[in-house]
Write a protein that holds these residues in place. Structure first.
Motif, PDB file in Angstrom:
ATOM      1  N   LEU A   1      44.179  61.064 -47.249  1.00 45.21           N
ATOM      2  CA  LEU A   1      42.763  61.113 -47.265  1.00 45.21           C
ATOM      3  C   LEU A   1      41.878  59.732 -47.477  1.00 45.21           C
ATOM      4  N   THR A   2      42.551  58.791 -48.183  1.00 45.07           N
ATOM      5  CA  THR A   2      41.750  57.742 -48.239  1.00 45.07           C
ATOM      6  C   THR A   2      41.912  56.566 -47.395  1.00 45.07           C
TER       7      THR A   2
ATOM      8  N   LEU B   1      42.788  62.617 -58.261  1.00 43.08           N
ATOM      9  CA  LEU B   1      42.648  61.581 -57.072  1.00 43.08           C
ATOM     10  C   LEU B   1      44.083  61.155 -56.425  1.00 43.08           C
TER      11      LEU B   1
ATOM     12  N   TRP C   1      34.528  68.918 -55.996  1.00 47.02           N
ATOM     13  CA  TRP C   1      35.789  68.128 -55.627  1.00 47.02           C
ATOM     14  C   TRP C   1      36.695  68.792 -54.591  1.00 47.02           C
TER      15      TRP C   1
ATOM     16  N   ASP D   1      45.574  64.741 -54.939  1.00 42.43           N
ATOM     17  CA  ASP D   1      44.763  65.639 -53.820  1.00 42.43           C
ATOM     18  C   ASP D   1      44.145  64.751 -53.021  1.00 42.43           C
ATOM     19  N   LEU D   2      43.726  63.399 -53.197  1.00 42.35           N
ATOM     20  CA  LEU D   2      43.419  62.597 -52.123  1.00 42.35           C
ATOM     21  C   LEU D   2      44.272  61.503 -51.489  1.00 42.35           C
TER      22      LEU D   2
ATOM     23  N   ALA E   1      37.658  67.493 -51.015  1.00 40.62           N
ATOM     24  CA  ALA E   1      38.766  67.353 -50.314  1.00 40.62           C
ATOM     25  C   ALA E   1      39.006  68.058 -48.984  1.00 40.62           C
TER      26      ALA E   1
ATOM     27  N   ALA F   1      37.433  66.031 -46.455  1.00 41.90           N
ATOM     28  CA  ALA F   1      38.345  64.878 -46.034  1.00 41.90           C
ATOM     29  C   ALA F   1      39.212  65.374 -45.174  1.00 41.90           C
TER      30      ALA F   1
END
Length: 411
Positions: A229-230, A220, A153, A223-224, A157, A160
């Protein structure tokens, strides 16, 4: 059973019509499942002149409801190839697989798929087509960003962040929209480590709000999603089909995908790679597996003819033909082995998925409560990663729905 029917008239009637309702795996009239069934039925009927098979093919949007309406009206089909079997099994409407299939056919199914077809320790759901998930990544975007596919993970990240810095629209797509949020959710839960179990524990009790699962969605969210980052669409509003289309358009760095994405991306000329889903500290404990189901209704009788037809449907030749036509994984050991050993490019493209199938974990489809739980996940899980959302509160709410639905479940 084959010998019983070789005379065609041995049941006292030489004219039996079997009605099959099936789902459409094609994306156009040119590759509709109707073509597959028409070819298969023509061959079967040529060898069994006393049996006629009528097949009706409906889109996935409609097929489950069509069968439900037919059963409610007292006109169940002999066979249905749809998404769920447990409600019909619990209502006593289905033949057990052991009353239909030859021992050879039963023994050929991959064991975790036939196990998932059990309600109350008896198999009623007969697996029909399967898939698993892998992480797809855009090779061109990865090269431009100077990164390699992630195995953890933290690496995901970091990749990303590098993709975002290069202006990639969706560094990592996270489709938690209502179309198929239950799949994306389960894949992340299985990769969460620290005892993360997916939706249920080893004995089938729902554990949706377990500490490892809360930790997964907290990661999620923080960190994302929280770091931008999504992509531009909130995960709770991003549907799987839209995420796949964006990947095929070269706008997505990484996302979880199943085999149909291969053809979609190839058609648009996207150069992509596939790796196992990264876990919190290494490879995910398991990939998510999905299978669709064949079932036989008792209403009209015809168990012998249904069984004989199904033994033909599940011959290695026919299982391979269907899997190859639609880019899906075979549900039998014989066809899986043939595909694993094949060096055709189309079969080799499926090898990363095939390798994961024996250890994959499936939805708890043998529980009649699963439909309600899946609906609750689709409706609510996007809120767990939304700004100001609470992963713990959202998962607890879904767990409460699951516990209530399960209390009336004899499965």
């Amino acid at each position: 059973m084959t010998s019983v029917l070789s005379g065609c008239g041995s049941t006292g009637s030489s004219d039996v019509t079997l009605r099959l309702v099936a789902a459409d795996y094609g994306d156009s009239a040119a590759n509709s499942s109707k073509k597959y069934w028409d070819t298969l039925v023509k061959e079967y009927q040529s060898k069994h002149p006393g049996v006629k098979v009528e097949v009706s093919v409906y889109s996935w949007t409609d097929v489950d409801a069509k069968v439900k309406d037919m059963v409610a009206a007292g006109h169940a089909p002999d066979l249905a190839q749809i998404g769920a079997y447990a409600d019909y099994a619990a209502a006593g409407k289905l033949y057990p697989a052991s009353e239909l299939l030859s021992i050879r056919t039963q023994a050929d199914f991959l064991s975790q798929l036939s196990d998932a077809g059990q309600w109350n320790h008896t198999q009623y759901g007969i697996p029909f087509a399967a898939s698993t998930r892998v992480l797809f990544y855009n090779k061109t975007l990865f090269t431009k960003a100077g990164i390699t596919p992630p195995t953890t993970w933290d690496e995901l990240a970091a990749d990303a962040r590098a993709l975002k810095a290069k202006g990639v629209k969706y560094p990592v797509a996270l489709p938690l929209g209502p179309e198929e949020a239950q799949a994306e959710t389960m894949q992340w839960l299985l990769s969460g480590g620290n005892g993360g179990t997916g939706y249920t524990d080893d004995i089938g009790t729902y554990t949706i709000d377990s500490a490892p699962n809360v930790n997964t969605f907290t990661w999620l969210k923080d960190d994302l999603v929280g770091k931008g980052l999504t992509g531009p669409v909130a995960p709770g509003k991003l549907n799987r089909a839209d995420a796949f289309a964006a990947f095929a358009d070269g706008q997505v760095g990484m996302l979880n995908g199943h085999p149909t994405l291969i053809q979609q991306a190839q058609k648009k000329g996207v150069k992509f790679g596939m790796v196992p889903m990264p876990g919190r500290t290494g490879k995910a404990r398991a990939s998510m597996g999905v299978t669709d189901w064949m079932m036989a209704f008792k209403q009209n009788g015809h168990a012998e003819q249904i069984g004989d037809f199904l033994n033909f449907v599940y011959s290695e030749k026919n299982v391979l033909a269907f899997s190859r036509d639609y880019g899906l994984l075979p549900v039998t050991g014989s066809a899986s082995n043939t595909m694993s050993e094949s060096d055709s490019p189309a079969d080799q493209a499926l090898h990363p998925f095939l390798e994961q199938l024996p250890t994959s974990e499936l939805y708890p489809v043998g529980k009649t409560s699963w439909a309600a739980v899946s609906a609750a996940v689709k409706q609510n899980i996007g809120q767990a990663v939304a700004p100001g959302g609470s992963p713990s509160a959202v998962l607890s709410r879904i767990q409460a729905t699951a516990t209530a639905a399960d209390s009336g479940d004899a499965g």
